[in-house]
Write a protein that holds these residues in place. Structure first.
Motif, PDB file in Angstrom:
ATOM      1  N   LYS A 195       0.833  -1.197   0.000  1.00  9.73           N
ATOM      2  CA  LYS A 195       0.000   0.000   0.000  1.00  9.73           C
ATOM      3  C   LYS A 195       0.874   1.256   0.000  1.00  9.73           C
ATOM      4  CE  LYS A 195      -4.171   1.787   2.292  1.00  9.73           C
ATOM      5  NZ  LYS A 195      -3.781   3.175   2.525  1.00  9.73           N
ATOM      6  N   LEU A 196       1.936   1.253   0.793  1.00  4.59           N
ATOM      7  CA  LEU A 196       2.852   2.398   0.835  1.00  4.59           C
ATOM      8  C   LEU A 196       3.521   2.616  -0.524  1.00  4.59           C
ATOM      9  CD1 LEU A 196       4.681   2.032   4.292  1.00  4.59           C
ATOM     10  CD2 LEU A 196       3.197   3.912   3.581  1.00  4.59           C
ATOM     11  N   VAL A 197       3.959   1.513  -1.139  1.00 10.53           N
ATOM     12  CA  VAL A 197       4.622   1.612  -2.447  1.00 10.53           C
ATOM     13  C   VAL A 197       3.657   2.126  -3.504  1.00 10.53           C
ATOM     14  CG1 VAL A 197       5.735   0.305  -4.294  1.00 10.53           C
ATOM     15  CG2 VAL A 197       6.337  -0.153  -1.910  1.00 10.53           C
ATOM     16  N   ASP A 198       2.435   1.604  -3.489  1.00 10.70           N
ATOM     17  CA  ASP A 198       1.421   2.047  -4.467  1.00 10.70           C
ATOM     18  C   ASP A 198       1.134   3.536  -4.323  1.00 10.70           C
ATOM     19  OD1 ASP A 198       1.233  -0.498  -5.432  1.00 10.70           O
ATOM     20  OD2 ASP A 198      -0.574  -1.025  -4.301  1.00 10.70           O
ATOM     21  N   GLU A 199       1.207   4.046  -3.105  1.00 10.16           N
ATOM     22  CA  GLU A 199       0.926   5.466  -2.852  1.00 10.16           C
ATOM     23  C   GLU A 199       2.193   6.312  -2.893  1.00 10.16           C
ATOM     24  OE1 GLU A 199      -0.960   5.333   0.948  1.00 10.16           O
ATOM     25  OE2 GLU A 199      -2.861   4.557   0.173  1.00 10.16           O
ATOM     26  N   ASP A 200       3.334   5.686  -3.229  1.00 15.93           N
ATOM     27  CA  ASP A 200       4.629   6.358  -3.288  1.00 15.93           C
ATOM     28  C   ASP A 200       4.989   7.030  -1.959  1.00 15.93           C
ATOM     29  OD1 ASP A 200       7.031   7.049  -4.435  1.00 15.93           O
ATOM     30  OD2 ASP A 200       6.278   8.923  -5.305  1.00 15.93           O
ATOM     31  N   PHE A 201       4.734   6.350  -0.881  1.00 13.23           N
ATOM     32  CA  PHE A 201       5.110   6.796   0.460  1.00 13.23           C
ATOM     33  C   PHE A 201       4.665   8.242   0.729  1.00 13.23           C
ATOM     34  CE2 PHE A 201       7.957   3.289  -0.430  1.00 13.23           C
ATOM     35  CZ  PHE A 201       8.008   2.601   0.774  1.00 13.23           C
ATOM     36  N   PRO A 202       3.391   8.445   1.052  1.00 11.44           N
ATOM     37  CA  PRO A 202       2.882   9.801   1.335  1.00 11.44           C
ATOM     38  C   PRO A 202       3.728  10.508   2.383  1.00 11.44           C
ATOM     39  CG  PRO A 202       1.095   8.205   1.299  1.00 11.44           C
ATOM     40  CD  PRO A 202       2.360   7.409   1.217  1.00 11.44           C
ATOM     41  N   GLU A 203       4.090  11.743   2.092  1.00 18.40           N
ATOM     42  CA  GLU A 203       5.026  12.469   2.949  1.00 18.40           C
ATOM     43  C   GLU A 203       4.490  12.717   4.349  1.00 18.40           C
ATOM     44  OE1 GLU A 203       7.756  16.552   2.768  1.00 18.40           O
ATOM     45  OE2 GLU A 203       6.796  15.743   0.970  1.00 18.40           O
ATOM     46  N   ASP A 204       3.178  12.883   4.472  1.00 22.12           N
ATOM     47  CA  ASP A 204       2.617  13.249   5.776  1.00 22.12           C
ATOM     48  C   ASP A 204       2.491  12.080   6.750  1.00 22.12           C
ATOM     49  OD1 ASP A 204       0.725  12.051   4.202  1.00 22.12           O
ATOM     50  OD2 ASP A 204      -0.956  13.209   4.997  1.00 22.12           O
ATOM     51  N   SER A 205       2.526  10.843   6.255  1.00 21.46           N
ATOM     52  CA  SER A 205       2.279   9.705   7.153  1.00 21.46           C
ATOM     53  C   SER A 205       3.292   8.571   7.049  1.00 21.46           C
ATOM     54  CB  SER A 205       0.876   9.131   6.868  1.00 21.46           C
ATOM     55  OG  SER A 205       0.780   8.696   5.512  1.00 21.46           O
ATOM     56  N   SER A 206       4.140   8.600   6.052  1.00 20.23           N
ATOM     57  CA  SER A 206       5.022   7.454   5.790  1.00 20.23           C
ATOM     58  C   SER A 206       6.051   7.209   6.887  1.00 20.23           C
ATOM     59  CB  SER A 206       5.741   7.632   4.455  1.00 20.23           C
ATOM     60  OG  SER A 206       4.826   7.528   3.393  1.00 20.23           O
ATOM     61  N   SER A 207       6.593   8.278   7.451  1.00 21.36           N
ATOM     62  CA  SER A 207       7.625   8.114   8.474  1.00 21.36           C
ATOM     63  C   SER A 207       7.093   7.292   9.643  1.00 21.36           C
ATOM     64  CB  SER A 207       8.104   9.482   8.963  1.00 21.36           C
ATOM     65  OG  SER A 207       9.061   9.335   9.996  1.00 21.36           O
ATOM     66  N   HIS A 208       5.901   7.633  10.110  1.00 21.67           N
ATOM     67  CA  HIS A 208       5.294   6.902  11.224  1.00 21.67           C
ATOM     68  C   HIS A 208       4.983   5.467  10.831  1.00 21.67           C
ATOM     69  CE1 HIS A 208       2.695   5.929  14.612  1.00 21.67           C
ATOM     70  NE2 HIS A 208       1.775   5.558  13.748  1.00 21.67           N
ATOM     71  N   LYS A 209       4.431   5.270   9.636  1.00 24.28           N
ATOM     72  CA  LYS A 209       4.046   3.935   9.193  1.00 24.28           C
ATOM     73  C   LYS A 209       5.263   3.035   8.992  1.00 24.28           C
ATOM     74  CE  LYS A 209       0.742   2.349   8.661  1.00 24.28           C
ATOM     75  NZ  LYS A 209      -0.013   1.395   9.526  1.00 24.28           N
ATOM     76  N   VAL A 210       6.336   3.571   8.409  1.00 23.67           N
ATOM     77  CA  VAL A 210       7.555   2.779   8.220  1.00 23.67           C
ATOM     78  C   VAL A 210       8.114   2.344   9.567  1.00 23.67           C
ATOM     79  CG1 VAL A 210       9.977   2.900   7.479  1.00 23.67           C
ATOM     80  CG2 VAL A 210       8.162   3.725   5.967  1.00 23.67           C
ATOM     81  N   LYS A 211       8.131   3.264  10.526  1.00 27.90           N
ATOM     82  CA  LYS A 211       8.621   2.930  11.870  1.00 27.90           C
ATOM     83  C   LYS A 211       7.762   1.840  12.494  1.00 27.90           C
ATOM     84  CE  LYS A 211       9.665   4.954  16.388  1.00 27.90           C
ATOM     85  NZ  LYS A 211       9.657   6.188  17.224  1.00 27.90           N
ATOM     86  N   GLU A 212       6.455   1.921  12.318  1.00 29.39           N
ATOM     87  CA  GLU A 212       5.549   0.921  12.867  1.00 29.39           C
ATOM     88  C   GLU A 212       5.809  -0.450  12.259  1.00 29.39           C
ATOM     89  OE1 GLU A 212       0.859   1.040  13.759  1.00 29.39           O
ATOM     90  OE2 GLU A 212       1.320   0.917  11.623  1.00 29.39           O
ATOM     91  N   LEU A 213       6.014  -0.501  10.947  1.00 28.65           N
ATOM     92  CA  LEU A 213       6.276  -1.775  10.271  1.00 28.65           C
ATOM     93  C   LEU A 213       7.624  -2.365  10.695  1.00 28.65           C
ATOM     94  CD1 LEU A 213       4.976  -1.004   6.666  1.00 28.65           C
ATOM     95  CD2 LEU A 213       3.839  -2.275   8.491  1.00 28.65           C
ATOM     96  N   ILE A 214       8.619  -1.510  10.851  1.00 33.28           N
ATOM     97  CA  ILE A 214       9.931  -1.974  11.319  1.00 33.28           C
ATOM     98  C   ILE A 214       9.793  -2.590  12.708  1.00 33.28           C
ATOM     99  CG2 ILE A 214      12.237  -1.254  12.057  1.00 33.28           C
ATOM    100  CD1 ILE A 214      11.989  -1.274   9.071  1.00 33.28           C
ATOM    101  N   ASN A 215       8.986  -1.962  13.567  1.00 31.87           N
ATOM    102  CA  ASN A 215       8.774  -2.491  14.916  1.00 31.87           C
ATOM    103  C   ASN A 215       8.096  -3.861  14.875  1.00 31.87           C
ATOM    104  OD1 ASN A 215       9.934  -0.266  16.139  1.00 31.87           O
ATOM    105  ND2 ASN A 215       8.002   0.801  16.460  1.00 31.87           N
ATOM    106  N   PHE A 216       7.083  -3.996  14.026  1.00 35.28           N
ATOM    107  CA  PHE A 216       6.407  -5.293  13.891  1.00 35.28           C
ATOM    108  C   PHE A 216       7.394  -6.369  13.450  1.00 35.28           C
ATOM    109  CE2 PHE A 216       2.037  -3.306  13.508  1.00 35.28           C
ATOM    110  CZ  PHE A 216       1.452  -4.076  14.513  1.00 35.28           C
ATOM    111  N   LEU A 217       8.208  -6.039  12.451  1.00 41.99           N
ATOM    112  CA  LEU A 217       9.144  -7.017  11.889  1.00 41.99           C
ATOM    113  C   LEU A 217      10.322  -7.307  12.825  1.00 41.99           C
ATOM    114  CD1 LEU A 217       9.120  -5.671   8.229  1.00 41.99           C
ATOM    115  CD2 LEU A 217       8.318  -7.925   8.948  1.00 41.99           C
ATOM    116  N   SER A 218      10.492  -6.476  13.831  1.00 43.45           N
ATOM    117  CA  SER A 218      11.589  -6.671  14.787  1.00 43.45           C
ATOM    118  C   SER A 218      11.158  -7.495  15.998  1.00 43.45           C
ATOM    119  CB  SER A 218      12.119  -5.314  15.271  1.00 43.45           C
ATOM    120  OG  SER A 218      12.632  -4.550  14.194  1.00 43.45           O
ATOM    121  N   GLU A 219       9.854  -7.609  16.244  1.00 42.79           N
ATOM    122  CA  GLU A 219       9.353  -8.264  17.449  1.00 42.79           C
ATOM    123  C   GLU A 219       9.843  -9.704  17.622  1.00 42.79           C
ATOM    124  OE1 GLU A 219       8.015  -7.486  20.118  1.00 42.79           O
ATOM    125  OE2 GLU A 219       7.147  -5.508  19.833  1.00 42.79           O
ATOM    126  N   PRO A 220       9.802 -10.553  16.583  1.00 39.23           N
ATOM    127  CA  PRO A 220      10.261 -11.941  16.791  1.00 39.23           C
ATOM    128  C   PRO A 220      11.713 -12.014  17.249  1.00 39.23           C
ATOM    129  CG  PRO A 220       8.980 -11.772  14.770  1.00 39.23           C
ATOM    130  CD  PRO A 220       9.224 -10.366  15.224  1.00 39.23           C
TER     131      PRO A 220
END
Length: 316
Positions: free
Chosen positions: A81-106
């Motif tokens: 979804k982020l790639v399709d929207e070309d990483f919207p400037e207003d929300s991407s930083s928060h969303k990328v950080k959230e995804l990194i956190n999810f992928l780091s949990e294991p």
């Protein structure tokens, strides 16, 4: 290890519940069924069922693998979804950080229970590689989008460097989870090219992509963040494996990028020559690194000459 088992089971169950709630929100927002969200939800339902049974009989490795697979599917949906929207400037930083956190949990869960990934089979090398690859590739795609925003770069090049350093670190970590296969008389291969790839630590196409991505990120770092090179950003350049150690040192974009892209070109034009992997971009970046190195050398020589007492300049 045995003592840590129940703790792992409880924590995985908690994380699974939170992930399931997140998937529900994503599904409602999407307004339609998505294959990856459906598969992630099914894995978490199975996880919940296993955790609800006799906890002492639950295998922590199986539970963590189920949770990890669900996280990989869930975050893949959000990344697309982020790639399709070309990483919207207003929300991407928060969303990328959230995804990194999810992928780091294991990986965090393994470390918290004194089961270091380098010596533990709780997740296995392939899943650990996948988690590192997904974090590195996400930051690669995000940084690729950011490098096209001139005004943003003028204001936040320091932030870009942080994303680049983290992304390169994840990709090199992915490349180094498994040690290269040592070729000797006791190991036989029917295909010599395959043997050369394994001895170079190349176990899949993803390993090659990780090399190219990290080299390209080093190029962006040198191009857009060169004036920050003196800052002390550390990165993990060690090799994770049964008999390998890890150390940290400041990141040098040119040195790291040049080393990994030379290896990429060598592999693509050697064992993989018949596969026609494109090395044009890698060679162009290597040329940029060389010109940058020559420029710095010439600049240093000129500065030495100007500061030298023998150049004829005298204080007034």
């Amino acid at each position: 290890m045995a003592a840590a088992g129940p703790t792992v089971v409880r924590r995985v169950e908690e994380l699974g519940d939170m992930a399931q709630a997140h998937i529900q929100q994503l599904s409602e927002a999407a307004g339609e069924d998505d294959h990856f969200l459906i598969r992630a939800s099914a894995a978490l339902e199975k996880l919940k069922l296993l955790c609800g049974e006799e906890k002492k009989c639950s295998n922590p490795s199986d539970l963590l693998e189920l949770y990890t697979q669900a996280i990989l599917d869930m975050t893949y949906f959000e990344e697309n979804k982020l790639v399709d929207e070309d990483f919207p400037e207003d929300s991407s930083s928060h969303k990328v950080k959230e995804l990194i956190n999810f992928l780091s949990e294991p990986e965090i869960l393994v470390k918290e229970n004194n089961m270091h990934p380098k010596h533990c089979n709780l997740l296995g090398d392939e899943l650990l590689e996948c988690l590192s690859w997904r974090r590195g590739a996400l930051l690669y795609m995000y940084c690729h989008s950011l490098t096209k925003r001139r005004e943003w770069l003028l204001r936040k090049s320091t932030l870009l460097k942080k994303y680049l350093v983290d992304g390169i670190n994840y990709l090199l970590q992915m490349l180094n989870y498994r040690c290269p296969i040592q070729l000797n008389e006791g190991v036989s291969f029917q295909d010599l090219d395959t043997a050369k790839l394994l001895s170079a630590g190349i176990f899949s196409d993803i390993h090659l992509l990780a090399m190219m991505y990290s080299g390209e990120m080093c190029y962006w770092g040198l191009k857009h963040c060169a004036d920050q090179q003196a800052e002390n950003h550390e990165m993990d350049t060690g090799v994770s494996g049964a008999s390998c150690t890890t150390h940290k040192e400041p990141l040098d974009f040119r040195e790291v990028g040049e080393k990994i892209l030379k290896k990429y070109v060598s592999v693509c034009e050697g064992p993989l020559k018949e596969q026609e992997w494109n090395t044009t971009n890698a060679k162009q970046i290597l040329n940029f690194f060389q010109h940058h190195c020559n420029y710095l050398t010439e600049l240093s020589l000129q500065l030495d000459w100007l500061l030298s007492p023998s150049n004829g300049m005298q204080e007034k």
